[in-house]
Enzyme design. Sequence first.
Site, PDB file in Angstrom:
ATOM      1  N   LYS A   1       2.915   1.191  15.983  1.00 18.19           N
ATOM      2  CA  LYS A   1       4.103   1.188  15.110  1.00 18.19           C
ATOM      3  C   LYS A   1       4.165   2.447  14.247  1.00 18.19           C
ATOM      4  CE  LYS A   1       6.287  -1.709  11.573  1.00 18.19           C
ATOM      5  NZ  LYS A   1       6.087  -2.836  10.665  1.00 18.19           N
ATOM      6  N   GLN A   2       3.009   2.845  13.703  1.00 16.03           N
ATOM      7  CA  GLN A   2       2.998   3.928  12.719  1.00 16.03           C
ATOM      8  C   GLN A   2       1.602   4.550  12.659  1.00 16.03           C
ATOM      9  OE1 GLN A   2       3.447   0.419  10.039  1.00 16.03           O
ATOM     10  NE2 GLN A   2       2.773   1.869   8.506  1.00 16.03           N
TER      11      GLN A   2
ATOM     12  N   TRP B   1       0.837  -1.209   0.000  1.00 13.14           N
ATOM     13  CA  TRP B   1       0.000   0.000   0.000  1.00 13.14           C
ATOM     14  C   TRP B   1       0.871   1.258   0.000  1.00 13.14           C
ATOM     15  CZ3 TRP B   1      -1.840   2.743   4.909  1.00 13.14           C
ATOM     16  CH2 TRP B   1      -0.894   2.619   5.936  1.00 13.14           C
ATOM     17  N   ASP B   2       2.156   1.095   0.232  1.00 18.27           N
ATOM     18  CA  ASP B   2       3.104   2.214   0.192  1.00 18.27           C
ATOM     19  C   ASP B   2       2.899   3.020  -1.093  1.00 18.27           C
ATOM     20  OD1 ASP B   2       3.983   0.125   1.871  1.00 18.27           O
ATOM     21  OD2 ASP B   2       6.053   0.825   1.832  1.00 18.27           O
TER      22      ASP B   2
ATOM     23  N   GLU C   1       0.927  -2.243  12.620  1.00 19.48           N
ATOM     24  CA  GLU C   1       1.175  -3.688  12.598  1.00 19.48           C
ATOM     25  C   GLU C   1       1.592  -4.238  13.955  1.00 19.48           C
ATOM     26  OE1 GLU C   1       3.891  -4.147   9.328  1.00 19.48           O
ATOM     27  OE2 GLU C   1       2.262  -4.170   7.872  1.00 19.48           O
TER      28      GLU C   1
HETATM   29  C1  BGC Z   1       5.090  -1.227   7.406  1.00 19.60           C
HETATM   30  C2  BGC Z   1       4.045  -1.370   6.328  1.00 19.60           C
HETATM   31  C3  BGC Z   1       4.706  -1.182   4.975  1.00 19.60           C
HETATM   32  C4  BGC Z   1       5.876  -2.131   4.818  1.00 19.60           C
HETATM   33  C5  BGC Z   1       6.638  -1.888   3.530  1.00 19.60           C
HETATM   34  C6  BGC Z   1       6.195  -2.236   7.159  1.00 19.60           C
HETATM   35  O1  BGC Z   1       7.179  -2.099   8.122  1.00 19.60           O
HETATM   36  O2  BGC Z   1       4.524  -1.437   8.675  1.00 19.60           O
HETATM   37  O3  BGC Z   1       3.024  -0.417   6.512  1.00 19.60           O
HETATM   38  O4  BGC Z   1       3.773  -1.388   3.974  1.00 19.60           O
HETATM   39  O5  BGC Z   1       6.765  -1.974   5.881  1.00 19.60           O
HETATM   40  O6  BGC Z   1       7.203  -0.628   3.522  1.00 19.60           O
END
Ligand code: BGC
Length: 791
Positions: A613-614, A356-357, A499
Amino acid sequence: MIKYSHGKGDLENWLVSEEEFQPDTLGKSEAIMYLGNGYMGLRSATEEPYMKETRNLFVGGTFNKAGENEVTELPNIADVTRFDIRVDGDQFSLEFGKTKDYIKQLNLKTAELRRYFVWTSPRGKVLQFEFKRFVSLDNLHLISMKMFVKSLTEPVKISFDTGIDAQMNNSGSQHFLEGERRIFDKKDIQLVQTTNESKIDVVINSTHRITINDEQRIADPEMNMSRRKVWLTYDINLRPNDRLEVEKLTTVYTSRDKDLDITEYTTRQLREKSLNDARNCAMKGYDSLLHSHTEAWNNSIWNAYKLEINSDNPYDQLALRFSLYHLTIMAPAHDERMGIAAKGLSGEGYKGHSFWDTEIFILPFFIFSNPAVAKSLLTYRYNGLTGARKKARENGYSGAMFPWEAAWPSDGEVTPKLGDIDIVTGEQTKIWSGIIEQHISADIAFAIYQYFNVTADHEFMDHYGYEIIFDTASFWASRLEWDAGKQEYHINKVIGPDEYKEHVNNNAFTNYMAFFNLKLAIRYYEALMKENPRLIEVLNNKLDLKTAYPIWQSKAKKIYLPQPSEEDLVIPQDDTYLKLKEIDLTKYKNQEKLRTIYRDYNPEQINTLQVTKQADILLLFYLLNQTFLREDMQLSNAIKEANFYYYEPKTLHDSSLSLATHSILANDIGDADLAYSLFRKSTEVDLGPQMNTSDDGIHAASMGGIWKAAIFGFAGIRLVDGKLTINPKLPKQWHHMKFTIQWKGQPITLFLTKTTLSVKVENKKKIEFEIQDQIYACDDEINIEYENKNR
Ligand code: BGC
């Protein structure tokens, strides 16, 4: 250490430099200075080899599964950059002797890498070395390299091996079958390799040209071949001050190339075509090829995007150019069967897969700056519908359930099943995201909505866009779970953007985005019924929309959407988050490396803590505010603020996707200093002083985030349900800013100071936009004074 201020005059804020050779931290400059053109990515490993180097060459789309239990990934193609050099028979290495005036430098403007130093050999011979290379934006198949050597004091014999080395692998996995090798005319080399599972042929050709003091030499190299390797050995005697120049031009072609133009493919034809190209390039020579390459960068990148920042910290301008550079070289603009990998083409990390990035963090840049590339990336998702439908069926759902990680469009889900060590059990942790991180299907729908609103590209929508939106809506309709007690639909057992929380029920981000996806499908269906019933008929035949539409309607009405608490306005991230234990996170908030929490807790334990996490809920605000749900959701500033100050302190920004979103949000809620400091941190994810965080590759989403924080955050450009709104909030460090965006098919150039805004409509087609709640129309140029809330 990376240095930012080497560029002077015309090159001010264009050079990223490393002044010292550090054999322990080679990964940093290899990754952040990698070269590419969307077709291929060449990691900037040094010519001479070192223990801790990572030498990588990736060509987009050449996915292969090395073995039964492996995950498909981009294979590391044969290396052409290595030169084994000997000076009077002794191996040249910066780990021996003495090195002076060392510089390794990426010129962002010309996308050329240069390395220079004076080296005194252990026997006391003093030599000057310079290496240059670029991966052409003009001819996507071309890698050009040049080496200069001068002996400064005494006669020396320089010997070097140069060739094509297919003894490469991906962390030990071998992707290629042994192929044919050949040397033509004692100077042109060809090597063929074929992936063992996907059976893609890769043909590499290198030509050599040797001159001494600008006079071409017919050198008589030794010709060598061994398993998966072919090379030439040159021995050249240099007198003091003789200048040896070696040009090595390489072309890379694969049987997957879209521009092949071969009616009935045979490896022989590919070999001929690619060798001819290499020979043609050799006739032109490095300098002329460099000229065409820099012209391409100027015309299609720097002069098109015109991004200029005047800041008290000149680094800001460099950082934005750095992000544009990387966004350009990571994007397979030439082929809509390929997506952008989470590490671009700069390293093995995430195996070349797309997440999804792309849609949420990278695509906005292309939608607003280069819609043709955005279209290609969204068409990649359309091509991936086969895999998405397969995934939905396999999981017992209808419609299109996009893979969390995607590779070749028909591959479907390619997320690995197992990951890093679980510090409690000592086993590999299970990766759940491929099964239960599902918001990506709605993220793709959101990106299409954004693309359509900015470009008004009906053709794309008719052929691809509507189909994706309708089929992802059908996926969500089948995914919802009825809670009989509460008389509402829930989405249980998922992972949201955060996550660090697995198997949660009703992750707010997922529920709202699913709701958005359904509402979007309903709106588009109703609009098309009136405006284009013929298209509805075609799509109905494919997707049975007549059955689907009432289901979307009835289910959308009853999705549970977590609401702000009356007490403190905080929206629960999921059903349990607010009840979890709070711990002191200072240690992790101040961490030098990422994800250090895993050193103390395993995923199961992290699941029981209020730690994020984010950006999760906060990202939701930012996205929904751009849509028609903005009014219904009543996401007031007070709600945004309450949630920002609740969740940000619990967020470790352990994903590079997090900082830029927080910067934009901090700006929205009026915390200008925090917004700027988060922007700076986001620029440092790759470019900053940390020497190991980019080892596996750069962070592609973060590159998009840097641009977003500047344009959506500080310049305040925002799409709001189809309208262009501009609410600038320049940070106090910035004096002015200029950039061009594309709006409904024409370029618009904006120039902002702290109090004035000028909008130039380049093609003089009337546009409307809103600045601080006032509507303006313009078909030429307009200068407006605005109230700067951040002054
Ligand atoms: C992030 C995801 C991301 C992936 C690839 C993971 O560490 O939590 O949101 O899509 O890295 O960049």
